[in-house]
Design a protein around this motif. Structure first.
Motif, short mmCIF file in Angstrom:
data_model
loop_
_atom_site.label_atom_id
_atom_site.label_comp_id
_atom_site.label_asym_id
_atom_site.label_seq_id
_atom_site.Cartn_x
_atom_site.Cartn_y
_atom_site.Cartn_z
N VAL A 196 0.84 -1.20 0.00
CA VAL A 196 0.00 0.00 0.00
C VAL A 196 0.87 1.24 0.00
O VAL A 196 1.78 1.39 0.83
N GLY A 197 0.60 2.14 -0.94
CA GLY A 197 1.16 3.48 -0.94
C GLY A 197 -0.02 4.45 -0.85
O GLY A 197 -0.49 4.80 0.23
N GLY A 198 -0.55 4.84 -2.01
CA GLY A 198 -1.78 5.62 -2.03
C GLY A 198 -3.03 4.76 -1.92
O GLY A 198 -4.11 5.26 -1.61
N GLY A 199 -2.89 3.48 -2.19
CA GLY A 199 -4.00 2.55 -1.96
C GLY A 199 -4.82 2.17 -3.17
O GLY A 199 -5.84 1.48 -3.02
N GLY A 200 -4.41 2.56 -4.39
CA GLY A 200 -5.20 2.19 -5.56
C GLY A 200 -5.27 0.70 -5.78
O GLY A 200 -6.35 0.15 -6.07
N LEU A 201 -4.15 0.00 -5.65
CA LEU A 201 -4.13 -1.45 -5.82
C LEU A 201 -4.93 -2.12 -4.71
O LEU A 201 -5.74 -3.02 -4.97
N MET A 202 -4.72 -1.71 -3.49
CA MET A 202 -5.44 -2.28 -2.37
C MET A 202 -6.95 -2.14 -2.55
O MET A 202 -7.72 -3.08 -2.34
N SER A 203 -7.40 -0.94 -2.96
CA SER A 203 -8.85 -0.71 -3.09
C SER A 203 -9.45 -1.59 -4.18
O SER A 203 -10.53 -2.14 -4.03
N GLY A 217 -3.08 -4.78 4.02
CA GLY A 217 -2.14 -3.88 3.38
C GLY A 217 -0.81 -3.89 4.12
O GLY A 217 -0.78 -3.90 5.35
N VAL A 218 0.27 -3.93 3.35
CA VAL A 218 1.61 -3.90 3.93
C VAL A 218 2.27 -2.59 3.52
O VAL A 218 2.36 -2.28 2.33
N GLU A 219 2.73 -1.84 4.53
CA GLU A 219 3.27 -0.50 4.28
C GLU A 219 4.65 -0.34 4.91
O GLU A 219 4.94 -0.94 5.95
N PRO A 220 5.48 0.51 4.31
CA PRO A 220 6.75 0.84 4.96
C PRO A 220 6.50 1.68 6.22
O PRO A 220 5.60 2.53 6.24
N THR A 221 7.31 1.45 7.23
CA THR A 221 7.21 2.31 8.42
C THR A 221 7.52 3.75 8.07
O THR A 221 7.08 4.68 8.77
N ALA A 222 8.24 3.97 6.96
CA ALA A 222 8.62 5.32 6.54
C ALA A 222 7.55 6.01 5.71
O ALA A 222 7.74 7.15 5.30
N ALA A 223 6.42 5.34 5.45
CA ALA A 223 5.32 5.95 4.69
C ALA A 223 4.02 5.23 5.01
O ALA A 223 3.39 4.64 4.14
N PRO A 224 3.54 5.32 6.26
CA PRO A 224 2.40 4.51 6.71
C PRO A 224 1.04 5.17 6.47
O PRO A 224 0.32 5.53 7.40
N THR A 225 0.64 5.31 5.22
CA THR A 225 -0.57 6.08 4.92
C THR A 225 -1.84 5.42 5.47
O THR A 225 -2.65 6.07 6.11
N LEU A 226 -2.03 4.13 5.17
CA LEU A 226 -3.24 3.45 5.65
C LEU A 226 -3.18 3.25 7.15
O LEU A 226 -4.18 3.47 7.85
N LEU A 248 5.89 3.65 -3.13
CA LEU A 248 4.92 3.71 -2.03
C LEU A 248 5.06 5.02 -1.28
O LEU A 248 4.99 5.05 -0.06
N GLY A 249 5.23 6.11 -2.04
CA GLY A 249 5.57 7.39 -1.43
C GLY A 249 4.46 8.41 -1.38
O GLY A 249 4.74 9.61 -1.31
N ALA A 250 3.20 7.98 -1.42
CA ALA A 250 2.11 8.94 -1.28
C ALA A 250 2.11 9.53 0.13
O ALA A 250 2.48 8.86 1.10
N ARG A 251 1.69 10.79 0.23
CA ARG A 251 1.69 11.45 1.52
C ARG A 251 0.47 11.08 2.36
O ARG A 251 0.49 11.17 3.59
N ARG A 252 -0.63 10.68 1.71
CA ARG A 252 -1.81 10.23 2.45
C ARG A 252 -2.56 9.20 1.63
O ARG A 252 -2.43 9.14 0.42
N ILE A 253 -3.35 8.39 2.30
CA ILE A 253 -4.13 7.37 1.62
C ILE A 253 -5.19 8.04 0.74
O ILE A 253 -5.72 9.10 1.09
N GLY A 254 -5.48 7.45 -0.39
CA GLY A 254 -6.49 8.00 -1.29
C GLY A 254 -7.90 7.89 -0.72
O GLY A 254 -8.19 7.04 0.12
N SER A 255 -8.78 8.76 -1.18
CA SER A 255 -10.16 8.76 -0.68
C SER A 255 -10.89 7.48 -1.05
O SER A 255 -11.68 6.95 -0.25
N ILE A 256 -10.65 6.96 -2.25
CA ILE A 256 -11.30 5.71 -2.65
C ILE A 256 -10.75 4.56 -1.80
O ILE A 256 -11.51 3.71 -1.31
#
Length: 330
Positions: A196-203, A217-226, A248-256
């Motif tokens: 998970v980065g911005g979450g498009g694949l996850m959604s 969802g599996v996220e880096p500790t350095a970019a934990p958006t979800l 996986l460098g989105a600043r926040r999880i996507g709205s979808i």
């Protein structure tokens, strides 16, 4: 306005199974049906058995090609795509690669705004696909702001890296394909692990398997958006760094992604940079599969113990990207 963020394909809209089915039909002639590697029970990594979805073999080496074709072809069908102006995307690399490839296949220009953290491998391939590449700032958010300004000036169709319905639905075709392949093999799946980065694949995947399997969802500790959104009760900005920041460098999880995650109960686990790099190397040593760091996150969750399957749990690991320099894997 043709395809900007305020078009009728609002980023605040959601996706459902019918969107995924329509996407699968639209993009079928343009994408690969990527293989599944079945894993028998008793495997050291997946003791309950399961599979690896080898999506890193997709055109451009990333799942994002699915959403790119769905978005661009959909815009063309609606008459929103100006062939002289084409499309624009902000991306740490993979969404740019996918959209540049899809745009070239459709015969329209592509402008890609990237942050300075984008790898040399991805920059080289963007140029090879014929994209006009613009570097802005050091984070995805900087590239996004520049892309929005470009949309305002040119009326180009904007292809979001992860937070548009057609982008998420295209990504979700991977999940439909996975279930179809497991059905053909007479296998079941209990849990799907996906980066998970911005979450498009996850959604998209969570929508595809809803009612049949859970998604973590599996996220880096350095970019934990979800992870941060689940803790805060809604999407929040996070600091972005680490070895997987270019994918996986989105600043926040996507709205979808947030809507889907809360609707179906998507879980989240975190893995650090050392676990990601170790998993990337281990996947090469064991399967001779080349993964970029972000795509190794699901493997890292298992090997580090961040995710511990229960006895007999059947797992599917989505290995979603291969855009990396493999010289350090030997």
């Amino acid at each position: 306005m043709a395809g900007g963020p305020l078009s009728r394909l609002s980023r605040l809209a959601g996706v459902d199974l019918s969107d995924l089915v329509a996407a699968a039909e639209r993009i079928r002639p343009h994408v690969r049906r990527t293989p599944v590697q079945l894993v028998e029970p008793g495997d050291p990594w997946l003791p309950g058995g399961g599979c690896l979805k080898l999506e890193m073999l997709q055109h451009t080496g990333t799942f994002k090609t699915r959403g790119a074709f769905n978005r661009i072809l959909g815009a063309r069908e609606r008459g929103e795509l100006d062939p002289a102006v084409g499309i624009v995307v902000a991306s740490g690399g993979n969404a740019g690669l996918a959209n540049a490839y899809a745009a070239a296949a459709v015969g329209v220009p592509a402008t890609v705004f990237v942050p300075g953290t984008t790898s040399a491998t991805k920059l080289r391939r963007l140029h090879e696909y014929g994209a006009l590449v613009e570097v802005r700032g050091q984070e995805y958010a900087d590239a996004y702001d520049a892309a929005m300004e470009h949309v305002g000036r040119t009326d180009a169709v904007y292809c979001h890296a992860y937070d548009q319905p057609e982008i998420c639905a295209g990504a979700g075709t991977l999940g439909l394909e996975l279930l179809d392949q497991l059905d053909a093999a007479r296998r079941e799946v209990d849990t799907v692990l996906v980066a998970v980065g911005g979450g498009g694949l996850m959604s998209g995947v969570a929508t595809a398997v809803e009612g049949r399997a859970r998604v973590v969802g599996v996220e880096p500790t350095a970019a934990p958006t979800l992870h941060s959104a689940l803790f805060a009760g809604g999407p929040v900005d996070v600091a972005v760094s680490g070895v997987a920041a270019d994918s996986l460098g989105a600043r926040r999880i996507g709205s979808i992604a947030w809507e889907v995650a809360t609707r179906v109960g998507v879980g989240s686990v975190l893995v650090d940079d050392d676990a990601i790099l170790g998993a990337r190397k281990a996947t090469w040593d064991r399967y001779r599969v080349v993964l970029e760091p972000g795509a190794a996150a699901p493997v890292a969750a298992l090997l580090s113990g961040a995710y511990r399957p229960v006895d007999g749990e059947r797992l599917a690991l989505v290995l979603c990207g291969a855009n990396t320099d493999p010289s350090d894997l030997a």
